[in-house]
Design a protein around this motif. Sequence first.
Motif, PDB file in Angstrom:
ATOM      1  N   LYS A 291       0.842  -1.184   0.000  1.00 18.66           N
ATOM      2  CA  LYS A 291       0.000   0.000   0.000  1.00 18.66           C
ATOM      3  C   LYS A 291       0.883   1.242   0.000  1.00 18.66           C
ATOM      4  O   LYS A 291       2.088   1.167   0.207  1.00 18.66           O
ATOM      5  CB  LYS A 291      -0.923   0.007   1.218  1.00 18.66           C
ATOM      6  CG  LYS A 291      -1.951  -1.114   1.233  1.00 18.66           C
ATOM      7  CD  LYS A 291      -2.955  -0.916   2.348  1.00 18.66           C
ATOM      8  CE  LYS A 291      -4.060  -1.947   2.287  1.00 18.66           C
ATOM      9  NZ  LYS A 291      -5.137  -1.657   3.278  1.00 18.66           N
ATOM     10  N   VAL A 292       0.251   2.375  -0.247  1.00 21.73           N
ATOM     11  CA  VAL A 292       0.954   3.660  -0.190  1.00 21.73           C
ATOM     12  C   VAL A 292       0.095   4.648   0.581  1.00 21.73           C
ATOM     13  O   VAL A 292      -1.110   4.458   0.743  1.00 21.73           O
ATOM     14  CB  VAL A 292       1.259   4.220  -1.597  1.00 21.73           C
ATOM     15  CG1 VAL A 292       2.217   3.328  -2.356  1.00 21.73           C
ATOM     16  CG2 VAL A 292      -0.023   4.425  -2.381  1.00 21.73           C
ATOM     17  N   PHE A 293       0.732   5.697   1.046  1.00 22.31           N
ATOM     18  CA  PHE A 293      -0.015   6.783   1.675  1.00 22.31           C
ATOM     19  C   PHE A 293      -0.607   7.673   0.595  1.00 22.31           C
ATOM     20  O   PHE A 293       0.013   7.908  -0.444  1.00 22.31           O
ATOM     21  CB  PHE A 293       0.909   7.618   2.566  1.00 22.31           C
ATOM     22  CG  PHE A 293       1.334   6.929   3.819  1.00 22.31           C
ATOM     23  CD1 PHE A 293       0.463   6.772   4.876  1.00 22.31           C
ATOM     24  CD2 PHE A 293       2.615   6.434   3.954  1.00 22.31           C
ATOM     25  CE1 PHE A 293       0.850   6.139   6.040  1.00 22.31           C
ATOM     26  CE2 PHE A 293       3.021   5.803   5.107  1.00 22.31           C
ATOM     27  CZ  PHE A 293       2.134   5.649   6.166  1.00 22.31           C
ATOM     28  N   ASN A 456      -4.606   2.433  -0.495  1.00 25.42           N
ATOM     29  CA  ASN A 456      -4.395   3.496   0.471  1.00 25.42           C
ATOM     30  C   ASN A 456      -4.211   2.928   1.873  1.00 25.42           C
ATOM     31  O   ASN A 456      -4.812   1.936   2.248  1.00 25.42           O
ATOM     32  CB  ASN A 456      -5.576   4.462   0.448  1.00 25.42           C
ATOM     33  CG  ASN A 456      -5.715   5.114  -0.912  1.00 25.42           C
ATOM     34  OD1 ASN A 456      -5.106   6.136  -1.183  1.00 25.42           O
ATOM     35  ND2 ASN A 456      -6.513   4.510  -1.782  1.00 25.42           N
ATOM     36  N   SER A 457      -3.418   3.610   2.671  1.00 23.40           N
ATOM     37  CA  SER A 457      -2.963   3.049   3.933  1.00 23.40           C
ATOM     38  C   SER A 457      -3.993   3.080   5.043  1.00 23.40           C
ATOM     39  O   SER A 457      -3.974   2.246   5.933  1.00 23.40           O
ATOM     40  CB  SER A 457      -1.721   3.807   4.400  1.00 23.40           C
ATOM     41  OG  SER A 457      -2.049   5.171   4.634  1.00 23.40           O
ATOM     42  N   THR A 458      -4.877   4.040   5.032  1.00 22.38           N
ATOM     43  CA  THR A 458      -5.691   4.296   6.219  1.00 22.38           C
ATOM     44  C   THR A 458      -7.109   3.765   6.121  1.00 22.38           C
ATOM     45  O   THR A 458      -7.959   4.130   6.903  1.00 22.38           O
ATOM     46  CB  THR A 458      -5.757   5.811   6.493  1.00 22.38           C
ATOM     47  OG1 THR A 458      -6.285   6.469   5.334  1.00 22.38           O
ATOM     48  CG2 THR A 458      -4.379   6.363   6.791  1.00 22.38           C
ATOM     49  N   ASN A 546      -0.240   1.796 -11.654  1.00 23.33           N
ATOM     50  CA  ASN A 546      -1.506   2.053 -12.354  1.00 23.33           C
ATOM     51  C   ASN A 546      -2.723   2.030 -11.432  1.00 23.33           C
ATOM     52  O   ASN A 546      -3.861   1.957 -11.903  1.00 23.33           O
ATOM     53  CB  ASN A 546      -1.719   1.047 -13.500  1.00 23.33           C
ATOM     54  CG  ASN A 546      -0.693   1.193 -14.590  1.00 23.33           C
ATOM     55  OD1 ASN A 546      -0.329   2.305 -14.971  1.00 23.33           O
ATOM     56  ND2 ASN A 546      -0.194   0.072 -15.101  1.00 23.33           N
ATOM     57  N   LEU A 547      -2.513   2.094 -10.129  1.00 24.32           N
ATOM     58  CA  LEU A 547      -3.585   2.179  -9.147  1.00 24.32           C
ATOM     59  C   LEU A 547      -3.613   3.585  -8.571  1.00 24.32           C
ATOM     60  O   LEU A 547      -2.577   4.236  -8.439  1.00 24.32           O
ATOM     61  CB  LEU A 547      -3.373   1.150  -8.029  1.00 24.32           C
ATOM     62  CG  LEU A 547      -3.291  -0.300  -8.479  1.00 24.32           C
ATOM     63  CD1 LEU A 547      -2.834  -1.190  -7.335  1.00 24.32           C
ATOM     64  CD2 LEU A 547      -4.627  -0.777  -9.024  1.00 24.32           C
ATOM     65  N   LYS A 548      -4.813   4.044  -8.201  1.00 18.87           N
ATOM     66  CA  LYS A 548      -4.980   5.420  -7.750  1.00 18.87           C
ATOM     67  C   LYS A 548      -5.101   5.497  -6.234  1.00 18.87           C
ATOM     68  O   LYS A 548      -5.788   4.694  -5.619  1.00 18.87           O
ATOM     69  CB  LYS A 548      -6.231   6.041  -8.384  1.00 18.87           C
ATOM     70  CG  LYS A 548      -6.167   6.170  -9.890  1.00 18.87           C
ATOM     71  CD  LYS A 548      -7.371   6.933 -10.417  1.00 18.87           C
ATOM     72  CE  LYS A 548      -8.660   6.171 -10.244  1.00 18.87           C
ATOM     73  NZ  LYS A 548      -9.800   6.859 -10.899  1.00 18.87           N
ATOM     74  N   THR A 549      -4.461   6.506  -5.661  1.00 15.05           N
ATOM     75  CA  THR A 549      -4.683   6.809  -4.260  1.00 15.05           C
ATOM     76  C   THR A 549      -5.935   7.677  -4.132  1.00 15.05           C
ATOM     77  O   THR A 549      -6.495   8.147  -5.123  1.00 15.05           O
ATOM     78  CB  THR A 549      -3.509   7.579  -3.642  1.00 15.05           C
ATOM     79  OG1 THR A 549      -3.490   8.924  -4.165  1.00 15.05           O
ATOM     80  CG2 THR A 549      -2.186   6.904  -3.931  1.00 15.05           C
ATOM     81  N   HIS A 550      -6.357   7.911  -2.891  1.00 19.99           N
ATOM     82  CA  HIS A 550      -7.357   8.935  -2.645  1.00 19.99           C
ATOM     83  C   HIS A 550      -6.737  10.306  -2.920  1.00 19.99           C
ATOM     84  O   HIS A 550      -5.514  10.480  -2.878  1.00 19.99           O
ATOM     85  CB  HIS A 550      -7.833   8.887  -1.196  1.00 19.99           C
ATOM     86  CG  HIS A 550      -8.752   7.741  -0.920  1.00 19.99           C
ATOM     87  ND1 HIS A 550      -8.305   6.466  -0.676  1.00 19.99           N
ATOM     88  CD2 HIS A 550     -10.104   7.686  -0.862  1.00 19.99           C
ATOM     89  CE1 HIS A 550      -9.338   5.677  -0.473  1.00 19.99           C
ATOM     90  NE2 HIS A 550     -10.448   6.382  -0.580  1.00 19.99           N
ATOM     91  N   TYR A 551      -7.584  11.273  -3.204  1.00 20.74           N
ATOM     92  CA  TYR A 551      -7.114  12.641  -3.326  1.00 20.74           C
ATOM     93  C   TYR A 551      -6.704  13.161  -1.955  1.00 20.74           C
ATOM     94  O   TYR A 551      -7.244  12.758  -0.920  1.00 20.74           O
ATOM     95  CB  TYR A 551      -8.211  13.551  -3.884  1.00 20.74           C
ATOM     96  CG  TYR A 551      -8.296  13.561  -5.386  1.00 20.74           C
ATOM     97  CD1 TYR A 551      -7.407  14.308  -6.150  1.00 20.74           C
ATOM     98  CD2 TYR A 551      -9.285  12.836  -6.054  1.00 20.74           C
ATOM     99  CE1 TYR A 551      -7.490  14.329  -7.530  1.00 20.74           C
ATOM    100  CE2 TYR A 551      -9.371  12.849  -7.433  1.00 20.74           C
ATOM    101  CZ  TYR A 551      -8.472  13.603  -8.172  1.00 20.74           C
ATOM    102  OH  TYR A 551      -8.551  13.606  -9.544  1.00 20.74           O
TER     103      TYR A 551
END
Length: 627
Positions: A291-293, A456-458, A546-551
């Motif tokens: 995952k990423v922040f 996303n991490s949270t 190619n995956l999107k995080t939250h804004y």
Amino acid sequence: MKRFLLTFSLAVIYSCFLSLNAQQYVPVLQETFSKCSSTTIQGGYFSESTYFEPDEHGDNEGWYSQNTYPSEKAVKLGTKVKTGYITSPQLKFSQETASEIRVQFRAQLWFTGTTKDTTNIVVSVDGMEGSAQKMDILESNNVVDRNLAPYQLTFKNVPSGAKLRFTAEKPNGISRFFLTEVIVSEKREGNTEKILSTSAYYHHFENLMAGDQSEENTISISGENLSEDITIEAESDRPSFTITKAATWNARSGGDLSIHFVPVNAGDKEEVFNIKSGDLTQRIILTGKAKVFAPVAIQPTAVSDNSITCAWNPVAGIDKFVATIYTKSEKPLQATDLFISKYIEGKSNNRALEIFNGTGKSVDLNGYALRMETNGAGGLTSSEFKFPDVKLENGKTYTIANAQYTAVREVADSLIGFQSGGYSNIVTFTGDDAIGLFNPEDKLIDIIGYENPDINSTVDANWGQDKSYYRKSNVYAPSDKFYLEEWDIHEMDYAESYGTHTMDATGLVRNIIAKKEADGTATSVVADGLNSGTTYFYAIQGFSNNLKTHYSSEIEAKTTGESGIEEMEADAPSYRLEGNRLQVDADNVSVYDATGLQLKASQGSYTLPKHGIYLIRGEKQTVKIVY
């Protein structure tokens, strides 16, 4: 001490492969069930029977199963009403009868989240009277944690052509367990056959942030009578896992390998490492999820009369950033497409959904669909509800409910019973099952819940348990990411006004001005061509594999006027500009040039190196100046 004991226990178990008095235990069957594709040890419902066909399950040829389901590179056996079993292919020995065979396997009970099934495994030579051996695996965890040792049994005088049978005992009417990595070895006298074996064929790592390194897992490799060195080769050009040989590693007899998960970007990772010696190969499958922040936007590092330098904090594992720059204005609200307006997850079968049309025109529902994931497995592929070929008028809703939800039966447009897809129909969701709305072009346009795996991490895995979600009246645009701030949350079974939804008549409407891309290592990007003296907003989104995080949260920024100096408000840092000398009469102040470079001060005085835009950032106010 724990690591020492673990390594020691693995060494003891696999010492059975070493030659003792010219005796060897030679593998005659090695089954990894590596074609099983699920990466979770929980979840899933059994088919009545599953046959492993070679074209679908290349490593399962000859196995027969009844009441099984693939999970975590294993098979799950049994149901609540039937006893599941699986039989091996015929065992071929060097003699008509093997004096002794050893059966090694991994087995673990299904953990439901609160309790485990109370059952035993019965292992026998199929049809051989008196061969059954019962094992209590209540405390086993060696399918999930393959650092742990597998089970091992011994059978005497087994005829060539026999099959092994693994059965779930059913003392309490429930019989479910997982089985994987079955290795059958024949005891042979005076044998010098080459053998290459491994303590585990699969390791799964828990969620990890990209850029970090996981805990250490260990695999033991054992070589016997090898004439060529043992090598380790990754099939991927850029593996997300590292394998390190122990200091005691021997090129011909093997030893311990330390494994770490070190993902460079987000997503589900599955990679194969081949352990080789000559024509002998053992495949090890490694999986994990990274995952990423989501980016955290900060105040712009530079502002001019026609540009804003959008800024954010560094984020590991991002391939690129996209800054969306927009204005806001009070306008009549009109939805950009249909969206999900209600979600009810209550007691027993109390489940209901609602979609809303606020587009200003009637919409043909033909081609729209709701799709759900199961048990947080991700994919939005486990079940589907296709809307009927009807028109949904502007301002109206379309509602779907479980047929057993009596409180809303008279309101729902569609009632779905158990016979419509059983446990996996669209209104059997629980608190970890995201549901997506797809348009006729098969594009995800809106979602309720955090799809797992969400990068996303949270995110909260049980975001929807015992809750009713109502879309806020100021929301006018669907979103393919779930944002809690767009929803009002009520207690379970809350169903007031189900069947109706109100969208505000007017509100702040976003007018997108530009989208600016930046490399994953960047922390800012310039948005130019803007109007002077105008208030803009920006939000940052990351893309990883190619995956999107939250804004990110939005940042407000205003371009300067023609004078180049913004009107100072209370608490703004006080300054004097004399030539290229800038004197700031305040503490805790930073000064930046137009590129975002922070200038160094000498007793509150700054030397401006060249003409341009500078930013004075204080504790409560920021001032832009032109030199």
